[in-house]
Design a protein around this motif. Structure first.
Motif, short mmCIF file in Angstrom:
data_model
loop_
_atom_site.label_atom_id
_atom_site.label_comp_id
_atom_site.label_asym_id
_atom_site.label_seq_id
_atom_site.Cartn_x
_atom_site.Cartn_y
_atom_site.Cartn_z
N GLY A 171 33.73 43.20 36.43
CA GLY A 171 34.83 43.57 35.30
C GLY A 171 35.66 44.21 36.37
N ILE A 172 35.49 44.37 37.30
CA ILE A 172 36.23 44.25 39.10
C ILE A 172 37.16 43.44 39.18
N ILE A 173 36.59 41.89 39.33
CA ILE A 173 36.66 41.27 39.98
C ILE A 173 38.20 41.21 38.56
N GLU A 174 37.66 40.57 37.41
CA GLU A 174 38.63 40.49 36.07
C GLU A 174 40.08 42.00 36.31
N CYS A 175 39.20 42.84 36.58
CA CYS A 175 40.70 44.33 36.35
C CYS A 175 41.38 43.89 37.22
N LEU A 176 40.95 43.06 38.41
CA LEU A 176 42.17 43.31 39.58
C LEU A 176 42.94 41.86 39.68
N LEU A 177 41.83 40.87 38.93
CA LEU A 177 42.74 39.16 38.89
C LEU A 177 44.42 40.13 37.73
N GLN A 178 44.18 40.69 36.91
CA GLN A 178 45.26 41.22 35.47
C GLN A 178 46.17 41.43 36.54
N GLN A 179 45.75 42.10 38.33
CA GLN A 179 46.84 43.01 39.10
C GLN A 179 47.55 42.51 39.39
N GLY A 180 47.37 40.97 39.59
CA GLY A 180 47.65 40.10 40.57
C GLY A 180 47.00 39.96 41.80
N TYR A 181 45.50 40.28 41.54
CA TYR A 181 45.13 40.50 43.52
C TYR A 181 44.87 38.99 43.51
N THR A 182 44.40 38.23 44.68
CA THR A 182 44.44 37.05 45.08
C THR A 182 42.94 37.43 46.50
N PHE A 183 41.90 36.38 45.01
CA PHE A 183 40.41 37.16 46.07
C PHE A 183 40.57 35.82 46.86
N VAL A 184 40.03 35.71 48.53
CA VAL A 184 39.64 35.14 50.07
C VAL A 184 38.55 35.76 51.16
N PRO A 185 38.51 34.79 51.14
CA PRO A 185 37.84 35.51 52.34
C PRO A 185 38.31 36.17 53.31
N ILE A 186 37.65 37.16 54.53
CA ILE A 186 38.18 37.93 55.35
C ILE A 186 39.27 37.22 56.08
N SER A 187 38.32 35.65 56.85
CA SER A 187 39.11 34.56 58.09
C SER A 187 40.43 34.83 57.72
N GLN A 188 40.43 34.21 56.12
CA GLN A 188 41.89 33.76 55.44
C GLN A 188 43.38 34.00 55.77
N ILE A 189 42.89 35.55 55.95
CA ILE A 189 43.72 36.76 56.07
C ILE A 189 43.87 37.81 57.61
N ILE A 190 42.91 37.15 57.78
CA ILE A 190 43.19 38.05 59.70
C ILE A 190 43.15 37.22 60.58
N LEU A 191 42.67 36.19 60.33
CA LEU A 191 42.60 35.26 61.59
C LEU A 191 43.95 34.84 62.18
N PRO A 192 44.30 34.98 63.45
CA PRO A 192 45.23 34.07 64.11
C PRO A 192 45.79 33.19 62.97
N GLY A 193 46.66 33.12 62.86
CA GLY A 193 47.11 31.58 62.50
C GLY A 193 48.00 31.48 61.08
N THR A 194 46.97 32.61 60.45
CA THR A 194 46.41 32.54 58.94
C THR A 194 47.63 32.87 58.03
N TYR A 195 48.27 31.73 57.38
CA TYR A 195 49.49 32.22 56.58
C TYR A 195 50.45 32.41 57.22
N ASN A 196 50.58 32.29 58.63
CA ASN A 196 51.61 32.19 59.59
C ASN A 196 51.38 33.54 59.52
N GLN A 197 50.30 34.40 60.12
CA GLN A 197 50.75 36.12 60.80
C GLN A 197 49.89 36.29 60.76
#
Length: 210
Positions: A171-197
Motif C-alpha cells: 500500500g505504501i509503494i502504490e500510494c507513493l508511486l501514484q503521487q509521482g515518487y520514484t524509489f531508488v537505492p540510497i547510493s543512487q541519490i546521495i553519493l558524489p556524482g549521482t544525478y550530477n549533484q
C-alpha cells in the motif's frame, strides 16, 4: 518526478529478529520493481549468509549497519573503524561488493562518529521518516505515518521481522508511486556524482543538495 531514496530495511541482530520474512520482503519489492538499500549487522551476516546473498542477487544494495550494533558514540575512532571494517569484510565475502554506506546503530551520530566513519571512505546515513514498524503498529498506521511524512529526498526506515511491515509495504509503494515518487537505492541519490549533484545530510536526516 520526485525521488524517494529507497526503503531501508535494517537488520539489528541484537534484537530478537531473524530472517523469517526476508524472502517475502524481496518478493514484495520485486512485484513493484523497487530496489532498496538493506543495512545489515555483521552478526546477522554470520547467521544468515544465504539471506544476505538473496538480497544482493535480487539487485538490492546491501550496506553496513555495524558489526555488533554497538553505541558508536561511546567508542574511540579506532574502535569504530575496526567495527565498520569487520562488517564490510563479512558483507563483501558474501556479496562480492564492499559497502560504501553505513547506518550507525540506534541512529547515533555526532562529529566524532561521522569523522571516524568518513576516514574509512564511507558515508554515514540517517533517515527522516521512521515507520515505527518495530512498535508493532498496524499496517494501516504504518501506511498513514509513512505516506503522510514523505517528501522529496526522504529516506524511510523499516525493519525486518516487524509484525506488519510486509502487510504495509504494498500500500505504501502504490500510494507513493501514484503521487509521482520514484524509489531508488540510497547510493543512487546521495553519493558524489549521482544525478550530477552531490548531497549532504541535514540534522533531520534528510538528504539535501550540497
Amino acid at each position: 518526478m520526485c525521488c524517494i531514496t529507497g526503503i531501508c530495511l535494517c537488520r539489528n541482530l541484537p534484537f530478537p529478529w531473524g530472517n523469517e520474512d526476508t524472502q517475502q520482503l524481496i518478493d514484495i519489492l520485486g512485484q513493484y520493481n523497487v530496489k532498496a538499500t538493506f543495512f545489515v549487522v555483521g552478526d546477522w551476516v554470520d547467521k544468515y549468509p544465504d539471506s544476505v546473498k538473496a538480497l544482493a542477487d535480487a539487485g538490492h544494495e546491501v550496506m553496513n549497519h555495524s558489526n555488533t550494533h554497538a553505541h558508536f558514540s561511546q567508542l574511540s575512532t579506532e574502535e569504530i573503524v575496526a567495527d565498520v571494517e569487520a562488517c564490510n569484510d563479512k558483507i563483501e565475502a558474501v556479496t562480492g561488493v564492499r559497502p560504501t554506506l553505513i547506518r550507525p546503530p540506534y541512529g547515533e551520530y555526532d562529529d566524532h562518529v561521522i569523522t571516524a566513519i568518513r576516514s574509512t571512505g564511507m558515508e554515514p546515513i540517517q533517515w527522516d521518516v521512521d515507520s515505527l514498524d518495530w512498535k508493532d503498529l498496524s499496517a494501516g498506521e504504518i501506511t498513514s505515518r509513512v505516506t503522510g511524512k514523505v517528501q522529496p529526498g526522504s529516506i524511510v526506515l523499516f525493519h525486518n521481522a516487524a509484525l506488519h511491515t510486509p502487510e504495509a509495504l504494498p500500500g505504501i509503494i502504490e500510494c507513493l508511486l501514484q503521487q509521482g515518487y520514484t524509489f531508488v537505492p540510497i547510493s543512487q541519490i546521495i553519493l558524489p556524482g549521482t544525478y550530477n549533484q552531490d548531497y549532504t545530510i541535514d540534522h533531520t536526516g534528510r538528504q539535501c543538495p550540497a
